[in-house]
Design a protein around this motif. Structure first.
Motif, PDB file in Angstrom:
ATOM      1  N   SER A 180     -37.078  34.336  62.947  1.00 26.75           N
ATOM      2  CA  SER A 180     -35.896  35.173  62.786  1.00 26.75           C
ATOM      3  C   SER A 180     -35.391  35.231  61.350  1.00 26.75           C
ATOM      4  N   TYR A 181     -36.014  34.472  60.450  1.00 30.65           N
ATOM      5  CA  TYR A 181     -35.488  34.340  59.103  1.00 30.65           C
ATOM      6  C   TYR A 181     -36.499  34.701  58.026  1.00 30.65           C
ATOM      7  N   ALA A 182     -35.993  35.322  56.975  1.00 29.34           N
ATOM      8  CA  ALA A 182     -36.776  35.425  55.754  1.00 29.34           C
ATOM      9  C   ALA A 182     -36.995  34.024  55.187  1.00 29.34           C
ATOM     10  N   MET A 183     -38.052  33.863  54.411  1.00 29.69           N
ATOM     11  CA  MET A 183     -38.330  32.597  53.747  1.00 29.69           C
ATOM     12  C   MET A 183     -38.654  32.853  52.288  1.00 29.69           C
ATOM     13  N   SER A 184     -38.533  31.817  51.479  1.00 21.92           N
ATOM     14  CA  SER A 184     -38.718  31.979  50.049  1.00 21.92           C
ATOM     15  C   SER A 184     -39.305  30.719  49.430  1.00 21.92           C
ATOM     16  N   TRP A 185     -39.815  30.872  48.218  1.00 19.14           N
ATOM     17  CA  TRP A 185     -40.264  29.762  47.390  1.00 19.14           C
ATOM     18  C   TRP A 185     -39.502  29.788  46.067  1.00 19.14           C
ATOM     19  N   TYR A 186     -39.012  28.640  45.666  1.00 14.77           N
ATOM     20  CA  TYR A 186     -38.393  28.437  44.365  1.00 14.77           C
ATOM     21  C   TYR A 186     -39.197  27.412  43.587  1.00 14.77           C
ATOM     22  N   ARG A 187     -38.986  27.381  42.295  1.00 16.67           N
ATOM     23  CA  ARG A 187     -39.578  26.324  41.484  1.00 16.67           C
ATOM     24  C   ARG A 187     -38.609  25.884  40.395  1.00 16.67           C
ATOM     25  N   ARG A 188     -38.781  24.639  39.975  1.00 16.21           N
ATOM     26  CA  ARG A 188     -37.993  24.091  38.887  1.00 16.21           C
ATOM     27  C   ARG A 188     -38.942  23.404  37.910  1.00 16.21           C
ATOM     28  N   ALA A 189     -39.041  23.966  36.726  1.00 18.88           N
ATOM     29  CA  ALA A 189     -39.866  23.405  35.674  1.00 18.88           C
ATOM     30  C   ALA A 189     -39.035  22.435  34.847  1.00 18.88           C
ATOM     31  N   PRO A 190     -39.685  21.485  34.171  1.00 17.28           N
ATOM     32  CA  PRO A 190     -38.947  20.535  33.339  1.00 17.28           C
ATOM     33  C   PRO A 190     -38.068  21.238  32.314  1.00 17.28           C
ATOM     34  N   GLY A 191     -36.796  20.874  32.284  1.00 13.94           N
ATOM     35  CA  GLY A 191     -35.871  21.442  31.332  1.00 13.94           C
ATOM     36  C   GLY A 191     -35.397  22.840  31.641  1.00 13.94           C
ATOM     37  N   LYS A 192     -35.778  23.372  32.795  1.00 15.01           N
ATOM     38  CA  LYS A 192     -35.389  24.724  33.153  1.00 15.01           C
ATOM     39  C   LYS A 192     -34.633  24.745  34.473  1.00 15.01           C
TER      40      LYS A 192
END
Length: 126
Positions: A31-43
């Motif tokens: 029932s839901y959209a899904m997503s991917w996030y990322r976190r790079a060093p210092g960002k």
């Protein structure tokens, strides 16, 4: 209770590929959209890709467009991120997320939900 478990990260050379998986539970996944996030060093954390609940439409950050593909298998409660032609600047911890809001017609309006897994480390060497 929403639970998200990322897997599939690792160390690869530039130009290589990885496939991330995210197993979801605690809600009606289909029932839901899904997503991917990322976190790079210092960002700051950034949205990488999002997909509608049916998997019919997907959106990508300009930096990964043409290289990454988001997909999902609703029967398995799993969302994937296929990453090809990896670059050193793709090095980051990758997280899946159930968005608070997502409309594929307005991708810049996508906002993250409050639930996060531990993330999957992706390291791309040059």
């Amino acid at each position: 209770q929403v639970q998200l478990l990322e897997s599939g990260g690792g160390l690869v050379q530039a130009g290589g590929s990885l496939r991330l998986s995210c197993a979801a539970s605690g809600f009606t996944f289909s029932s839901y959209a899904m997503s991917w996030y990322r976190r790079a060093p210092g960002k700051e954390r950034e949205l990488v890709a999002a997909i509608t609940s049916t998997g019919g439409l997907a959106n990508y950050a300009d930096s990964v467009k043409g290289r990454f593909t988001i997909s999902r298998d609703n029967a398995k409660n799993t969302v994937y991120l296929q990453m090809n032609s990896l670059k050193p600047e793709d090095t980051a911890v990758y997280y899946c997320n159930r968005p608070r809001y997502h409309d594929p017609s307005y991708p810049l309006r996508t906002r993250p939900g409050d639930d996060w897994g531990q993330g999957a480390q992706v390291t791309v060497s040059s």
